[in-house]
Design a protein around this motif. Structure first.
Motif, short mmCIF file in Angstrom:
data_model
loop_
_atom_site.label_atom_id
_atom_site.label_comp_id
_atom_site.label_asym_id
_atom_site.label_seq_id
_atom_site.Cartn_x
_atom_site.Cartn_y
_atom_site.Cartn_z
N LEU A 432 0.82 -1.21 0.00
CA LEU A 432 0.00 0.00 0.00
C LEU A 432 0.86 1.26 0.00
O LEU A 432 0.50 2.28 -0.59
CB LEU A 432 -0.90 -0.02 1.25
N LYS A 435 1.75 3.30 -3.11
CA LYS A 435 0.81 4.28 -3.65
C LYS A 435 0.46 5.36 -2.64
O LYS A 435 0.32 6.54 -2.98
CB LYS A 435 -0.47 3.54 -4.09
N LEU A 436 0.26 4.96 -1.37
CA LEU A 436 -0.27 5.91 -0.38
C LEU A 436 0.82 6.36 0.59
O LEU A 436 1.72 5.59 0.92
CB LEU A 436 -1.40 5.25 0.41
N GLU A 439 0.77 9.09 6.05
CA GLU A 439 -0.31 9.91 6.62
C GLU A 439 -1.67 9.51 6.05
O GLU A 439 -2.67 9.50 6.77
CB GLU A 439 -0.07 11.40 6.35
N GLU A 440 -1.70 9.21 4.76
CA GLU A 440 -2.96 8.78 4.14
C GLU A 440 -3.43 7.45 4.74
O GLU A 440 -4.60 7.26 5.04
CB GLU A 440 -2.81 8.68 2.62
N LEU A 443 -4.78 8.04 8.22
CA LEU A 443 -6.13 8.60 8.17
C LEU A 443 -7.15 7.48 7.91
O LEU A 443 -8.19 7.39 8.56
CB LEU A 443 -6.23 9.68 7.08
N MET A 444 -6.81 6.59 6.98
CA MET A 444 -7.71 5.46 6.69
C MET A 444 -7.89 4.58 7.93
O MET A 444 -8.98 4.10 8.21
CB MET A 444 -7.17 4.63 5.52
N ARG A 446 -7.70 5.55 11.00
CA ARG A 446 -8.56 6.25 11.97
C ARG A 446 -10.03 6.12 11.56
O ARG A 446 -10.91 6.00 12.41
CB ARG A 446 -8.14 7.73 12.09
N ILE A 447 -10.29 6.11 10.24
CA ILE A 447 -11.67 5.89 9.77
C ILE A 447 -12.11 4.46 10.13
O ILE A 447 -13.23 4.24 10.59
CB ILE A 447 -11.78 6.16 8.25
#
Lengths: 466, 466
Positions: A432, A435-436, A439-440, A443-444, A446-447
């Motif tokens: 992952l 690509k990401l 920090e991205e 954030l995911m 935390r969602i």
């Protein structure tokens, strides 16, 4: 889970929902230890085949309290292990929730349970003159719930978009067992956050979808399918470019390269059209009238440089079946040839497909790998199947991380991404970060916590375990 | 904020980004204390007109550290106070980030900054033969960033859907100042969660969008517009029903009822077509060829029961402007008539529009309220503007909570929702529980926390304060 834990869970579940949907028989569990992912087996400790939202709620509530992993499963047709219990626990099958609850022809909305087979839904709505456009190649075996989980596309995505463009509303159950709703038989809604927006494509890690409101559109009255042979992939993709820049929007623009054609020809005993071509382009044009469809076809002749005599045009349903046979059979053919193949489905901006494919082929040749590429030339989604060949299994497994890195890095270099419709699942989670940003990903996560604070829902998917 | 706090914030910002984008002059701040929301004024303490993503990042990072509210603002055309600093703090205007960065005709993607005016973008892409479909009535003054924040629709949503269906990717900045990306020039992407899915329609409460990748489609070559008069709203909506169930998909299907027509006629000195009608239906048909458009028009004649002689068909661009004049001017006309009007934009399944309107009219009559209803008959989004009339201002304010409750409850009773495209903003946050369960709201708040743990971004919007 140890035997005692399984027994206790079974008892807790039985007390609320009875025994009918619960299974612990190893022979039955074995069926749910696999999906269509090559080379992956994980035994569940317990299976529930839920019959309604309340049972889904009960299972989630109790498992959440007990800290037991819950892995939602549709038809088990996924290819990235999304439905596999990699950390054991309970597999929550939605296969029995397979009712089409309503086809509302006035509002052009279908309300369905997640276990409905996509192809069955399409047939049912077509009888009302309506179309549900998303058409993953696996439509005869995959379920709508799985399509939502992976935001499935399919050949028609070039004209109609992916699953998310047809979801008007969802009923879903959060890991604590709460049944929630978002949207409904309405086209517009900004009453709070668009929860469906984040649940679609979340691979069963945020919530279990139990009811789906699907937007339908009028079925086109005329459809024509063409199979066009080319000498090379470059020629085929060049034709795609010319069609799209001439602002013609076919319903499908599928390509298949030489190696794929040969393999499918072998699989079908040679009985496919143009088995010797360097590339196929499969074009479907649909519309409201014969005139408008022929108008598009004429414009296609104008812009692509192919002898019309050499084109196979399907005039009947039988011919259409024959024409699509090669495309639909490709994964099966590859599977028969080499069951340990690696299946990637990168996306690039469609103008970059020729460079991407050329670059990949050079890389594959340089490391002596055989690859088969095909897919959705119209929307930039390239299926890249890489064969094990004569290698020892262990050597093959050892090579895979490098192969993946090389493929993904190229997809991103051309402005694309790692996966278009198969998902990250268990197979790509360690990649992952290609690509990401960190920090991205944070954030995911935390969602994920916002939905599933105890982390019981489909653990070991999307995010690296570390 | 007190003066000392403002001074400190100004100094901190200036140290990083210089002074050019920062304003504290009260005369300038005053302009940013209002948007198009009737009757709402909130002074910001400080204004930054950011010129790039880095400035947005700096502002957010520093305000996050200092705990200062940040209210992102596009063109200030919102009608639910979304861009107003209800708790003071910093208004972050994106108006200077108004560049169309790229129109990629090969991939049919536009890359834009959030401050681009929607109508300007449409003109620019049309020159390349491309269409950006979402067309909020305010398209000449609203910005794309605001359209993303509210998931704007518009008349063409019946055929083309809302803003979210055209967002391929976003660059956005989270409240801690991190610049992130999701999607891009690609049609498919399931690499991790679809962050755009939850950011679109989040009314500037989750992140500040700084770059937008928009899907474009080939512009239809032929467009015909018709204004059809009816004796009553029932007749007009009945015609909508017949058109849609005949599986004709016009680009727009807008209705306006008698009271709206009279008001606009008065506003324009009587110079609109059919000023005496009981209802108008504004139909746009577009397509690839004259034949296909005329084919659709003929089918519309067949199904609706109106004397063709009585229809106003626009043949030239000037006539089209005249025809749309009434529709586009309605809000302005209402504003002139009664600046304190209440503007609601409920949604119901479109088959329920006649019952919904009839029920609402009965309620309004029973409490002696004058209302004007118009909007998107094709997608079920009804604009309901309710006039103050001769009432005292204080009495009018006191009545509003009851009126809202009555309107929203009816929308939900007919299977719909509170707001389709205007958003919750500051005006509807106390009514969210009419539509959403406490658990659904709590989940949304946890998502808010995942993006914005310190709660600095657009506080006092969507969620009730307590």
């Amino acid at each position: 889970m140890n035997k005692k834990e399984v027994k206790k869970l079974r008892e807790e579940l039985t007390a609320v929902m009875g025994n009918g949907s619960i299974e612990t028989d190893p022979d039955i569990l074995e069926t749910y230890s696999r999906d269509e992912t090559a080379d992956a087996v994980f035994m569940p400790d317990i299976l529930v085949r839920a019959e309604n939202s309340e049972e889904v709620s009960t299972v989630l509530r109790i498992c959440n309290e007990m800290g037991v992993p819950v892995v939602p499963r549709g038809a088990g047709s996924g290819v990235t292990g999304g439905a596999l219990p990699v950390h054991g626990g309970l597999v929550l099958s939605l296969e029995k929730m397979n009712r089409i609850l309503e086809i509302d022809t006035e509002n052009m909305v279908a309300v369905v349970e997640p276990g409905v087979i996509t192809g069955e839904l399409q047939k049912a709505v077509l009888q009302e003159g309506l179309l549900y456009p998303p058409d993953p190649a696996s439509l005869d075996i995959c379920s709508i719930g799985g399509n939502v989980a992976e935001n499935a596309g399919g050949p028609r995505a070039v004209k109609y978009g992916t699953t998310k463009e047809y979801i008007l509303g969802l009923e879903f159950v959060t890991p604590d067992g709460t049944i929630m709703n978002t949207g409904g038989k309405i086209v517009k809604d900004v009453t709070g956050y668009n929860l469906a927006g984040i649940i679609i494509g979340s691979e069963g890690t945020l919530a279990v979808v139990t009811k789906i409101y699907l937007k339908l559109i009028p079925a086109p009255s005329v459809t024509k399918d063409l199979l066009v042979p080319f000498d090379s992939v470059d020629d085929a993709i060049n034709a795609v470019y010319r069609i799209l820049t001439a602002r013609i929007t076919p319903a499908t623009l599928e390509f298949m390269e030489e190696d794929g054609i040969k393999l499918v020809a072998k699989f079908h005993g040679g009985k496919i059209p143009f088995p010797e071509a360097g590339a196929h382009l499969l074009i479907q044009i649909n519309g409201e009238s014969e005139e408008s469809v022929y108008h598009s076809l004429e414009r296609i002749w104008e812009v692509i440089d192919v002898d019309p005599e050499k084109i196979f045009a399907a005039e009947s349903e039988m011919q259409r079946e024959r024409l699509w046979k090669a495309r639909r059979a490709i994964r099966e053919a590859i599977h028969e040839e080499d069951p340990c193949f690696l299946a990637e489905d990168c996306v690039v901006p469609r103008s970059r497909i020729p460079d991407f494919i050329r670059d990949l082929k050079e890389y594959f040749n340089s490391v002596n790998l055989k690859s088969i590429m095909f897919g959705h030339a119209g929307d930039g989604n390239v299926h890249i199947d890489i064969l094990k060949g004569d290698r020892e299994y262990k050597q093959w497994k050892g090579m895979q991380p490098d192969i993946k890195k090389e493929v993904y890095t190229r997809a991103i270099q051309y402005g694309g991404t790692i996966t278009g419709e198969h998902g990250v699942g268990m197979l790509r989670k360690d990649y992952l970060t290609i690509k990401l940003s960190q920090e991205e990903i944070e954030l995911m996560k935390r969602i994920k916590d916002a939905f599933d604070p105890k982390g019981i829902l489909n653990p070991g998917k999307i995010f690296s375990d570390e």
